[in-house]
Every structure is written in structure tokens, then in C-alpha cells.
Design a protein around this motif. Structure first.
Motif, PDB file in Angstrom:
ATOM      1  N   GLU A 173       0.839  -1.204   0.000  1.00  0.00           N
ATOM      2  CA  GLU A 173       0.000   0.000   0.000  1.00  0.00           C
ATOM      3  C   GLU A 173       0.871   1.250   0.000  1.00  0.00           C
ATOM      4  O   GLU A 173       0.554   2.241  -0.659  1.00  0.00           O
ATOM      5  N   SER A 174       1.978   1.198   0.732  1.00  0.00           N
ATOM      6  CA  SER A 174       2.916   2.318   0.732  1.00  0.00           C
ATOM      7  C   SER A 174       3.502   2.530  -0.657  1.00  0.00           C
ATOM      8  O   SER A 174       3.596   3.666  -1.143  1.00  0.00           O
ATOM      9  N   ALA A 175       3.881   1.430  -1.308  1.00  0.00           N
ATOM     10  CA  ALA A 175       4.428   1.529  -2.662  1.00  0.00           C
ATOM     11  C   ALA A 175       3.399   2.106  -3.627  1.00  0.00           C
ATOM     12  O   ALA A 175       3.729   2.938  -4.487  1.00  0.00           O
TER      13      ALA A 175
ATOM     14  N   VAL B 115       1.891  -4.991 -10.857  1.00  0.00           N
ATOM     15  CA  VAL B 115       2.588  -5.922  -9.964  1.00  0.00           C
ATOM     16  C   VAL B 115       2.169  -5.680  -8.518  1.00  0.00           C
ATOM     17  O   VAL B 115       1.895  -6.619  -7.768  1.00  0.00           O
ATOM     18  N   ILE B 116       2.115  -4.426  -8.127  1.00  0.00           N
ATOM     19  CA  ILE B 116       1.700  -4.095  -6.764  1.00  0.00           C
ATOM     20  C   ILE B 116       0.279  -4.581  -6.500  1.00  0.00           C
ATOM     21  O   ILE B 116       0.002  -5.216  -5.471  1.00  0.00           O
ATOM     22  N   LEU B 117      -0.623  -4.311  -7.419  1.00  0.00           N
ATOM     23  CA  LEU B 117      -2.019  -4.719  -7.248  1.00  0.00           C
ATOM     24  C   LEU B 117      -2.156  -6.237  -7.226  1.00  0.00           C
ATOM     25  O   LEU B 117      -2.935  -6.797  -6.443  1.00  0.00           O
ATOM     26  N   GLY B 118      -1.399  -6.919  -8.092  1.00  0.00           N
ATOM     27  CA  GLY B 118      -1.442  -8.373  -8.103  1.00  0.00           C
ATOM     28  C   GLY B 118      -0.942  -8.973  -6.805  1.00  0.00           C
ATOM     29  O   GLY B 118      -1.538  -9.908  -6.253  1.00  0.00           O
TER      30      GLY B 118
ATOM     31  N   SER C 189     -11.234  -7.062  -5.652  1.00  0.00           N
ATOM     32  CA  SER C 189     -11.177  -5.678  -6.100  1.00  0.00           C
ATOM     33  C   SER C 189      -9.793  -5.341  -6.660  1.00  0.00           C
ATOM     34  O   SER C 189      -9.671  -4.750  -7.742  1.00  0.00           O
ATOM     35  N   HIS C 190      -8.755  -5.733  -5.942  1.00  0.00           N
ATOM     36  CA  HIS C 190      -7.401  -5.439  -6.417  1.00  0.00           C
ATOM     37  C   HIS C 190      -7.069  -6.232  -7.678  1.00  0.00           C
ATOM     38  O   HIS C 190      -6.334  -5.744  -8.550  1.00  0.00           O
ATOM     39  N   LEU C 191      -7.598  -7.437  -7.794  1.00  0.00           N
ATOM     40  CA  LEU C 191      -7.381  -8.216  -9.014  1.00  0.00           C
ATOM     41  C   LEU C 191      -8.000  -7.510 -10.214  1.00  0.00           C
ATOM     42  O   LEU C 191      -7.373  -7.392 -11.275  1.00  0.00           O
ATOM     43  N   HIS C 192      -9.223  -7.020 -10.053  1.00  0.00           N
ATOM     44  CA  HIS C 192      -9.882  -6.305 -11.152  1.00  0.00           C
ATOM     45  C   HIS C 192      -9.107  -5.041 -11.531  1.00  0.00           C
ATOM     46  O   HIS C 192      -8.965  -4.716 -12.712  1.00  0.00           O
ATOM     47  N   GLN C 193      -8.592  -4.336 -10.513  1.00  0.00           N
ATOM     48  CA  GLN C 193      -7.795  -3.142 -10.796  1.00  0.00           C
ATOM     49  C   GLN C 193      -6.509  -3.512 -11.534  1.00  0.00           C
ATOM     50  O   GLN C 193      -6.075  -2.793 -12.447  1.00  0.00           O
ATOM     51  N   ALA C 194      -5.892  -4.624 -11.129  1.00  0.00           N
ATOM     52  CA  ALA C 194      -4.675  -5.072 -11.808  1.00  0.00           C
ATOM     53  C   ALA C 194      -4.954  -5.379 -13.272  1.00  0.00           C
ATOM     54  O   ALA C 194      -4.171  -5.027 -14.159  1.00  0.00           O
ATOM     55  N   ILE C 195      -6.078  -6.034 -13.538  1.00  0.00           N
ATOM     56  CA  ILE C 195      -6.440  -6.373 -14.919  1.00  0.00           C
ATOM     57  C   ILE C 195      -6.621  -5.107 -15.746  1.00  0.00           C
ATOM     58  O   ILE C 195      -6.189  -5.030 -16.906  1.00  0.00           O
ATOM     59  N   ASP C 196      -7.242  -4.081 -15.164  1.00  0.00           N
ATOM     60  CA  ASP C 196      -7.416  -2.813 -15.874  1.00  0.00           C
ATOM     61  C   ASP C 196      -6.063  -2.212 -16.264  1.00  0.00           C
ATOM     62  O   ASP C 196      -5.888  -1.714 -17.386  1.00  0.00           O
TER      63      ASP C 196
ATOM     64  N   ASN D  49       1.137 -12.375 -14.953  1.00  0.00           N
ATOM     65  CA  ASN D  49       1.420 -13.615 -14.227  1.00  0.00           C
ATOM     66  C   ASN D  49       0.784 -13.608 -12.844  1.00  0.00           C
ATOM     67  O   ASN D  49       0.216 -14.610 -12.389  1.00  0.00           O
ATOM     68  N   LEU D  50       0.865 -12.482 -12.162  1.00  0.00           N
ATOM     69  CA  LEU D  50       0.283 -12.374 -10.823  1.00  0.00           C
ATOM     70  C   LEU D  50      -1.240 -12.426 -10.872  1.00  0.00           C
ATOM     71  O   LEU D  50      -1.882 -13.011  -9.990  1.00  0.00           O
TER      72      LEU D  50
END
Length: 244
Positions: free
Chosen positions: A148-150, A163-166, A183-190, A202-203
Motif C-alpha cells: 500500500e505504501s508503494a 505488480v503491486i495490485l497483483g 477488487s485489487h485483481l480487477h484493478q490489476a487487470i485494468d 502472471n500475478l
């Protein structure tokens, strides 16, 4: 060229990329360019860590990169120590991982504007790799805090955001925070759709696989998912978090 070949192959053509990076190492040595040599060694360590998944080889390469660059570039020395820490985390060596993270922090704190590898460094690097290390060491609470900091240190969507979201999704799965993970997976896909981030892809696949046990589960009271079934579907041995 080695990095380009690897990215173009969606991180599958390890051999061709390694050959180009070996050429870069030899050329840098011939011209006594320590920064170029260390950078090529560091990039070759990515093949071992995230491609062929040989963390022991990654330890050797990151050690060499850190040694070669230690007096010429705090950026590369710091990044090498970060990935050295990640290799230790992959092997379950928490103490060695923590020591390498401390060395990385010292190098990155000493970076000056004139560092020849300044372009390779971004403010989120340290927290992002710390989060990956904690996740590999099965410490999801610490991983989420670092990730979250990153995330707060990245102003715009980029490949590292995926990568961070995954990794956030994977850490939340370990805590059985299924809705947050989804939620974070969907954001990563976006982000992946925008940036074509192979590491993030990959993540995302790893997180999607680990979420399967909850696919047909109804929401419980308060909109939360019920606990997982008695078997443990969340082992990450086959789906290790990866970098950038």
C-alpha cells in the motif's frame, strides 16, 4: 536488447535474452564500464528469479551486480540488494532477506542526482520489493502495509502498478479477505490492459487461480465472504509473487 527480447516474448524466451545479456556483460567488461556490467548482471538475475525460477542462481547474479556497482552506482547496488533479498525470500531465508533489505535501504538512501543509473530508480522500488519479500515469506499483514505504501508512491498507472495490485490480491487471499482481493485483481487487470505488463499478468493469473474456491460462495452477513472450506486452497508454492 536482452530485456527487449524477453518482454517481446512475454517473458518466455529466456535463452535468447540471456545470450544478449551475456554479450552486454562481456562488452562492458572489455570497456571497463562497471555500471553497464552491473546493470546487465542485474537484468540477467530477473531471468533467474522470474523466468526460470532459480532463486539460487538469482543470488549469485545479484551478488555480482552489487559488488561490481558498489562504488559506481548506489542505484544499481541498491536494486541488486533488493532482488538479492527477494531471492532469499523465495528460499525462505528470512534473516538473510532482512539483511539484504537493510543493505538496499542504505544504498538507496545514498543515491545522488549524479548517479549514472538514476533513470532506473523510482521511489516505489523499495516498498514494492519489501512487500514482495514479505508475501514470499508468508507474512501477508506486513506485505499489505508495504505494498500500500508503494502504491501511494506511484503517481500514474504503469507496469509496476499491476505488480503491486497483483501482489496485494495475493496477500489478501492469504488473509481470506476475498472481496478486497477481488477488487485489487480487477484493478490489476485494468492496468494490464493499458500497459501490457507481463509480470502483472502472471500475478493476475495466480490470484485468479487462488480465488477459485470462493467463486460460487454467497456473500455472508455484512457483505463478507464466509471462511474457506476445510482444505487449504491458498498455498503459494506454485504461484510465487514476482517483480517487475
Amino acid at each position: 536488447m536482452g530485456q527487449l527480447v524477453w518482454d517481446a516474448s512475454q517473458r518466455r524466451d529466456h535463452a535468447a535474452s540471456a545470450a544478449y545479456l551475456d554479450q552486454a556483460v562481456n562488452a562492458a567488461r572489455a570497456t571497463r564500464n562497471a555500471v553497464a556490467e552491473a546493470n546487465a548482471l542485474l537484468r540477467k538475475s530477473y531471468l533467474a528469479l522470474y523466468g526460470t525460477k532459480r532463486p539460487t542462481a538469482g543470488l549469485v547474479l545479484t551478488t555480482r551486480a552489487a559488488m561490481v556497482s558498489r562504488t559506481d552506482s548506489h542505484v544499481i547496488a541498491g536494486l541488486a540488494q533488493l532482488h538479492h533479498a527477494e531471492a532469499h525470500a523465495m528460499l525462505g531465508n528470512e534473516r538473510d532477506c532482512s539483511e539484504a533489505l537493510g543493505d538496499a535501504e542504505d544504498h538507496l538512501a545514498a543515491v545522488e542526482a549524479g548517479d549514472p543509473a538514476t533513470a532506473l530508480f523510482c521511489p516505489s522500488h523499495y516498498a514494492r520489493l519489501v512487500g514482495s519479500c514479505w508475501l514470499l515469506l508468508q507474512k501477508p499483514v506486513e506485505a499489505v502495509a508495504a505494498l500500500e505504501s508503494a502504491r501511494q508512491l506511484i503517481a500514474a498507472r504503469r507496469k509496476s502498478t499491476a505488480v503491486i495490485l497483483g501482489n496485494l490480491a495475493l496477500a489478501e487471499i492469504l488473509q481470506r479477505e476475498v472481496d478486497a482481493a477481488t477488487s485489487h485483481l480487477h484493478q490489476a487487470i485494468d492496468v494490464i490492459e493499458e500497459t501490457r505488463a507481463a509480470g502483472g499478468l502472471n500475478l493476475a493469473f495466480a490470484a485468479a487461480r487462488q480465488l477459485r474456491p470462493w467463486r460460487d460462495e454467497p456473500l455472508g452477513p455484512g457483505g463478507h465472504r464466509p471462511p474457506a472450506h476445510s482444505h487449504d486452497p491458498l498455498g503459494v508454492q506454485d504461484d510465487q509473487p514476482r517483480r517487475h
